[in-house]
Design a protein around this motif. Sequence first.
Motif, PDB file in Angstrom:
ATOM      1  N   UNK A  98      14.749   0.366   3.328  1.00 28.60           N
ATOM      2  CA  UNK A  98      14.173  -0.341   4.476  1.00 28.60           C
ATOM      3  C   UNK A  98      15.149  -0.355   5.649  1.00 28.60           C
ATOM      4  N   UNK A  99      14.663   0.027   6.813  1.00 30.44           N
ATOM      5  CA  UNK A  99      15.475  -0.116   8.031  1.00 30.44           C
ATOM      6  C   UNK A  99      14.851  -1.196   8.890  1.00 30.44           C
ATOM      7  N   UNK A 100      15.696  -1.996   9.502  1.00 33.29           N
ATOM      8  CA  UNK A 100      15.200  -3.004  10.436  1.00 33.29           C
ATOM      9  C   UNK A 100      15.088  -2.359  11.818  1.00 33.29           C
ATOM     10  N   UNK A 101      13.874  -2.248  12.325  1.00 38.89           N
ATOM     11  CA  UNK A 101      13.715  -1.608  13.632  1.00 38.89           C
ATOM     12  C   UNK A 101      13.304  -2.620  14.704  1.00 38.89           C
TER      13      UNK A 101
ATOM     14  N   UNK B 101       0.828  -1.205   0.000  1.00 40.74           N
ATOM     15  CA  UNK B 101       0.000   0.000   0.000  1.00 40.74           C
ATOM     16  C   UNK B 101       0.866   1.259   0.000  1.00 40.74           C
ATOM     17  N   UNK B 102       1.929   1.225   0.815  1.00 42.97           N
ATOM     18  CA  UNK B 102       2.806   2.393   0.891  1.00 42.97           C
ATOM     19  C   UNK B 102       3.451   2.662  -0.466  1.00 42.97           C
ATOM     20  N   UNK B 103       3.929   1.600  -1.116  1.00 42.64           N
ATOM     21  CA  UNK B 103       4.601   1.768  -2.414  1.00 42.64           C
ATOM     22  C   UNK B 103       3.626   2.346  -3.438  1.00 42.64           C
TER      23      UNK B 103
ATOM     24  N   UNK C  54       9.821  -9.295  11.609  1.00 46.16           N
ATOM     25  CA  UNK C  54      10.598  -8.062  11.681  1.00 46.16           C
ATOM     26  C   UNK C  54       9.722  -6.817  11.675  1.00 46.16           C
ATOM     27  N   UNK C  55      10.156  -5.805  12.440  1.00 43.72           N
ATOM     28  CA  UNK C  55       9.553  -4.487  12.303  1.00 43.72           C
ATOM     29  C   UNK C  55      10.430  -3.711  11.332  1.00 43.72           C
ATOM     30  N   UNK C  56       9.804  -3.049  10.383  1.00 43.46           N
ATOM     31  CA  UNK C  56      10.591  -2.318   9.392  1.00 43.46           C
ATOM     32  C   UNK C  56      10.125  -0.871   9.338  1.00 43.46           C
ATOM     33  N   UNK C  57      11.090   0.031   9.102  1.00 38.33           N
ATOM     34  CA  UNK C  57      10.711   1.388   8.757  1.00 38.33           C
ATOM     35  C   UNK C  57      10.996   1.548   7.276  1.00 38.33           C
ATOM     36  N   UNK C  58      10.028   2.131   6.587  1.00 36.53           N
ATOM     37  CA  UNK C  58      10.057   2.133   5.138  1.00 36.53           C
ATOM     38  C   UNK C  58      10.099   3.572   4.637  1.00 36.53           C
TER      39      UNK C  58
ATOM     40  N   UNK D 268       6.894   7.732   4.320  1.00 40.54           N
ATOM     41  CA  UNK D 268       7.628   7.052   5.386  1.00 40.54           C
ATOM     42  C   UNK D 268       6.592   6.309   6.207  1.00 40.54           C
ATOM     43  N   UNK D 269       6.875   5.058   6.491  1.00 35.88           N
ATOM     44  CA  UNK D 269       5.862   4.261   7.181  1.00 35.88           C
ATOM     45  C   UNK D 269       6.551   3.223   8.052  1.00 35.88           C
ATOM     46  N   UNK D 270       5.910   2.927   9.159  1.00 30.23           N
ATOM     47  CA  UNK D 270       6.456   1.899  10.040  1.00 30.23           C
ATOM     48  C   UNK D 270       5.627   0.634   9.874  1.00 30.23           C
TER      49      UNK D 270
END
Lengths: 460, 225
Positions: free
Chosen positions: A221-224, A176-178, A200-204, A189-191
Amino acid sequence: MFWRLTFRFSFAALAVVILCGLAVGQYVDNPDVRGRLISWLLLAAVAGVLLVAVLSAGVTQRMAPALRDLTAAADRIAAGESGKRVFPDGVGVVGALGRSFNLMSEQLTTRIAALEEDRQQLRAILSGMVEGVVALDADQRILFANDRAAELLEFPTRSPVGRRLWEVVRRRALLDVVQHALKSPEPCREELRASDGSSRSLTLHVARLPGSPPRGAVMVLHDTSELRRLERLRQEFVANVSHELKTPLTGIKLCTETLLAGAVEDPEHRIRFLEQIAAQGERLHMLILDLLSLARVESGEEHFEFEAVSVPSVVHACLERHRAKAEAHRQTLDLVSEPEPAPIVWADQEAVGQILDNLLDNALKYTPEGGHIRVGWGEENGHGWFQVADDGIGIPDADLPRIFERFYRVDKARSRQMGGTGLGLAIVKHLTQAMKGNVHAASVVGHGATFTVRLPCAAA
Amino acid sequence: MAKHLQRDLDSLQRDMLALAGLVEAAVHKAILALQERDINHAREVIDGDGQIDNEENHIDEECLKILALHQPVAVDLRLIAAAMLINVDLERIGDLAEEIAERAIHLAQPPLLPIPRKLQNMTDLTTMMLRQSLDAYVNLNKAQAQTVMRMDDEVDRYNEEIIEEIVEEMKSSPTLIEAGLSMFSAVRHLERIADHATNIAEDVIYLIDGEIVRHRDNGGKADAH
């Protein structure tokens, strides 16, 4: 080439001869002279054709090999071979052509090399990143994805390039974010939370590429997960501390209220209430002492006085301290190691004592009456170790990894009844880590637990 | 004409996989709710089921629209037929996840029934089957689809073992009978999810080969050549 040249020039020569023949036919009336002129002309025609043939052969001989070389070299370059050169031995036009060809070939080679180097460098940088990077075109086809992205998004295939994003990722929130980002000029930007089908939790971050219509988007993508875990730990800790402080306080409050309500006049019961208040006060005191000591070790403010500590002497002192308590519960405290070899570790004597106290305290608490507790020591690979083993209730496998967390209890009701603060093992872990050692727990449910502490040897 | 069909098929596949993502997340959360006695996750699943139903309807309409508009043949026709079959399975899986979530809410109330030991294995296997069957659909991978069909037997075995365990638990303590029944039906729903994943795998084989392997029972395994 030879034949083409010969044919063309012969044709020209013949044309001239035929024109001359026609002129002769037109203007020369004397048949004798006409016959002679025509035979001369025929001779000239044959000679001209021969001359053309010889000249063509000469020109062809000079140019053909050079041109063939050039053709072959150009073909090779087109096929991807680089640095091809020709020998510019030809003079004039062919030579010049050869020389400019060589120049072009050289420049092409350096440019291709520079491009390739840039490409490799970019790939190396992208694959070395901690963040996952995915480039998409306007139809959400993957143009590039680095290894980290494949790991974070758990691509089911090894070659995601060319696939649609929705074919390889089924996290709805991400798709959806893309989709949204491809439509909006602002970067999104989305978590993404861990619970949506992945661990995994990701920040996008998704940013649309410039151009109209847009050429695609880049997703970072960040791994949070770790961050979220720490946040949860902190929340749990605050909740736990409040809870642990509240329980004894409630007891104290209740007792004092009862005393104030009149029980203070009743000499028979007031002692019991006062004892209760004292016990709860003691528990609060212990808890706060443990919290303070944990805070000191964790913040690194605890000053250790490192010295060579003989493990057996600390163990003996500790056993003496706990002997009375063990006998009260008819538990046996055994020393199972030989006095030699006696490991000497590089540590703080008081801290080692505290670790051992905490471990023994736990062992005594969780071993039923009549149980056995064995303490041993040893030395291996430059580390001295000591071990406290009991034959009590043990720790289930699922809880083993968590028992060193603050306030973690296997059975909440039971351990509070035993009077533990829930901080003992956390302190053990932090103390051993601060002294560059480690602690390990092993257990079989119903057959007891074994805690092993390793510390670096003094000699090492 | 062909270009329009291709574009519609692409968008159909995207919608299908978007729905699959929702369903997978719902199953994951429902299982989490069951195992961790986490009511919040269970409520999320129950609230999310409406969206799954809406998307199922939307995909159904899309399929019919493509059929009417383009009258596809051969592989394109099979693509639509498979999409319609898989769509139904996905929606049913969504419903089952919702039911599991409802059971999970029951099971989070005391008296607490111990979570069966093999439940973790069974849930792991079921989620893997669902995931692999959808991957097989995306990649048109027949071998993967066949692997999913084989895994179903193992889930059935876990199902029986766990139910035995629950029965033992209920025999030992009558206060646990209500909770035991809830757990029993949750496990049954889980087993049904695995069955639907197997159906999806069978649809994938139909899509690739044009051969219908449903209901061709060879001792629980369908034979697909």
